[in-house]
Design a protein around this motif. Structure first.
Motif, short mmCIF file in Angstrom:
data_model
loop_
_atom_site.label_atom_id
_atom_site.label_comp_id
_atom_site.label_asym_id
_atom_site.label_seq_id
_atom_site.Cartn_x
_atom_site.Cartn_y
_atom_site.Cartn_z
N ASN A 186 51.88 39.02 31.46
CA ASN A 186 51.23 39.57 32.65
C ASN A 186 49.91 40.12 33.11
O ASN A 186 49.82 40.22 33.66
N ILE A 187 49.93 40.67 31.90
CA ILE A 187 48.13 40.96 32.14
C ILE A 187 47.74 39.69 32.32
O ILE A 187 46.54 39.63 32.96
N PHE A 188 47.31 38.63 31.68
CA PHE A 188 46.76 37.69 31.57
C PHE A 188 47.02 37.25 32.91
O PHE A 188 45.72 36.54 34.04
N LYS A 189 48.17 37.01 33.66
CA LYS A 189 48.23 36.14 35.17
C LYS A 189 47.81 36.96 35.95
O LYS A 189 46.78 36.47 37.14
N TYR A 190 47.84 38.58 36.41
CA TYR A 190 46.93 39.13 37.02
C TYR A 190 45.88 39.02 36.40
O TYR A 190 44.92 39.65 37.66
N GLY A 191 45.08 39.26 35.93
CA GLY A 191 44.11 39.60 34.58
C GLY A 191 42.87 38.54 35.53
O GLY A 191 42.42 38.48 36.23
N VAL A 192 44.06 37.23 35.80
CA VAL A 192 43.29 35.89 36.00
C VAL A 192 42.75 35.84 37.62
O VAL A 192 41.71 35.49 37.96
N THR A 193 43.71 36.27 38.43
CA THR A 193 44.15 35.71 39.30
C THR A 193 43.04 37.26 40.00
O THR A 193 42.30 37.07 40.92
N THR A 194 42.56 38.40 38.97
CA THR A 194 41.11 39.50 40.09
C THR A 194 40.24 38.51 39.30
O THR A 194 39.60 38.87 40.12
N LEU A 195 39.87 38.12 38.18
CA LEU A 195 38.91 37.47 38.17
C LEU A 195 38.36 36.13 39.31
O LEU A 195 37.51 36.16 39.92
N PHE A 196 39.39 35.66 39.31
CA PHE A 196 39.31 34.20 41.05
C PHE A 196 38.58 35.52 41.58
O PHE A 196 38.15 34.59 42.85
N THR A 197 39.82 36.58 42.54
CA THR A 197 39.31 36.72 43.61
C THR A 197 37.96 36.76 43.38
O THR A 197 37.32 37.20 44.75
N VAL A 198 37.84 38.41 42.79
CA VAL A 198 35.71 38.74 42.21
C VAL A 198 35.10 37.38 42.28
O VAL A 198 34.55 37.60 43.49
N LEU A 199 35.55 36.36 42.50
CA LEU A 199 34.74 35.15 41.94
C LEU A 199 34.72 34.55 43.68
O LEU A 199 33.57 33.82 44.31
N LEU A 200 35.63 34.21 44.61
CA LEU A 200 36.06 33.78 45.43
C LEU A 200 36.11 34.36 47.10
O LEU A 200 35.67 34.08 47.93
N TYR A 201 35.95 35.89 46.52
CA TYR A 201 35.97 36.55 47.88
C TYR A 201 35.42 35.98 49.17
O TYR A 201 35.15 35.94 50.24
N LYS A 202 34.41 36.72 48.69
CA LYS A 202 33.11 36.42 49.63
C LYS A 202 32.88 35.46 50.13
O LYS A 202 32.86 34.75 51.20
N ARG A 203 32.75 34.67 48.98
CA ARG A 203 32.46 32.94 49.37
C ARG A 203 33.34 31.99 50.68
O ARG A 203 32.99 31.46 51.24
N LEU A 204 34.75 32.64 50.75
CA LEU A 204 35.07 32.14 51.13
C LEU A 204 35.82 33.37 52.70
O LEU A 204 35.31 32.68 54.21
N SER A 205 35.46 34.71 52.43
CA SER A 205 35.76 35.70 53.23
C SER A 205 35.25 35.29 54.11
O SER A 205 34.84 35.60 55.70
N THR A 206 33.41 34.56 53.98
CA THR A 206 32.55 35.53 55.66
C THR A 206 32.17 34.23 56.06
O THR A 206 32.20 34.08 57.24
N PRO A 207 32.58 32.67 56.23
CA PRO A 207 32.76 31.75 56.98
C PRO A 207 34.64 31.61 57.77
O PRO A 207 33.85 31.39 58.58
#
Length: 214
Positions: A186-207
């Motif tokens: 679970n540390i890995f699963k949600y850690g990876v989720t957090t990482l991808f969210t940080v990387l993708l959020y602005k790129r997806l939310s803006t458009p």
């Protein structure tokens, strides 16, 4: 009709259109999360019945964009669509656990971010949520999923541990199952989720926001 009345009517129509677009996007995100949940897979050395998927990324991004109610809607829609498409192998207990853990991870960070649009605070909250969700997963697995599944299949806890031992010889009892299985998974699963969210959020939310506001 006065200009003021006309302006009010236009604004109301514009808000209704934006609301429709938001609902459409949230529904699409729920469907996407369901599809991602279907493409799950086990992790090396982890219990074979614990499957990793990327659905949480869609849930947290949708929540950060549209709020906690939308996040819950995405999670519920994901689970319902998954049940329709593939059914349940745990007679609903796995889906209940998924709902509990998903909400535990997503909602605190989303609620905080909704009130305070601060990137660092949101990342910190997701990190804290990762730890809390991993701890909660111990109780949902040990006291809900495993006992019910054993009762359903006519197995014992020792049978479950034996399955885990085949993928990781260090897992020999419930304690080692928790320490070497539930927590790191679970540390890995949600850690990876957090990482991808940080990387993708602005790129997806803006458009997406630009499209909704048009």
């Amino acid at each position: 009709m006065t200009n003021e009345t006309t302006n009010v009517t236009v604004k109301q129509g514009s808000k209704a259109k934006m609301r429709t677009k938001e609902i459409t996007f949230v529904s699409l995100m729920g469907a996407l999360a369901a599809v991602l949940m279907m493409f799950d897979f086990p992790l090396p050395l982890m219990p074979p019945f614990m499957q990793f998927d990327f659905a949480g990324i869609v849930e947290i991004i949708g929540g950060l964009m549209f709020g906690p109610v939308a996040a819950v809607y995405i999670i519920v829609l994901k689970i319902l669509l998954k049940l329709v498409m593939t059914g349940s192998t745990t007679v609903g207990t796995g889906e209940i656990q998924n709902f509990i853990l998903s909400c535990t991870y997503v909602l605190p960070a989303v609620i905080v971010y909704t009130r305070n649009k601060n990137r660092k605070i949101a990342i910190t909250c997701m990190g804290i949520d990762t730890v809390i969700t991993s701890i909660l997963a111990i109780f949902t697995n040990v006291y809900m999923i495993i006992p019910f599944y054993c009762q359903l299949m006519g197995w014992t806890v020792e049978d479950i541990i034996a399955m885990c031992t085949k993928t990781n010889s260090l897992v020999t009892d419930m304690t080692s199952f928790v320490i070497l299985g539930i927590i790191p998974f679970n540390i890995f699963k949600y850690g990876v989720t957090t990482l991808f969210t940080v990387l993708l959020y602005k790129r997806l939310s803006t458009p997406i926001r630009k499209f909704i506001n048009e």
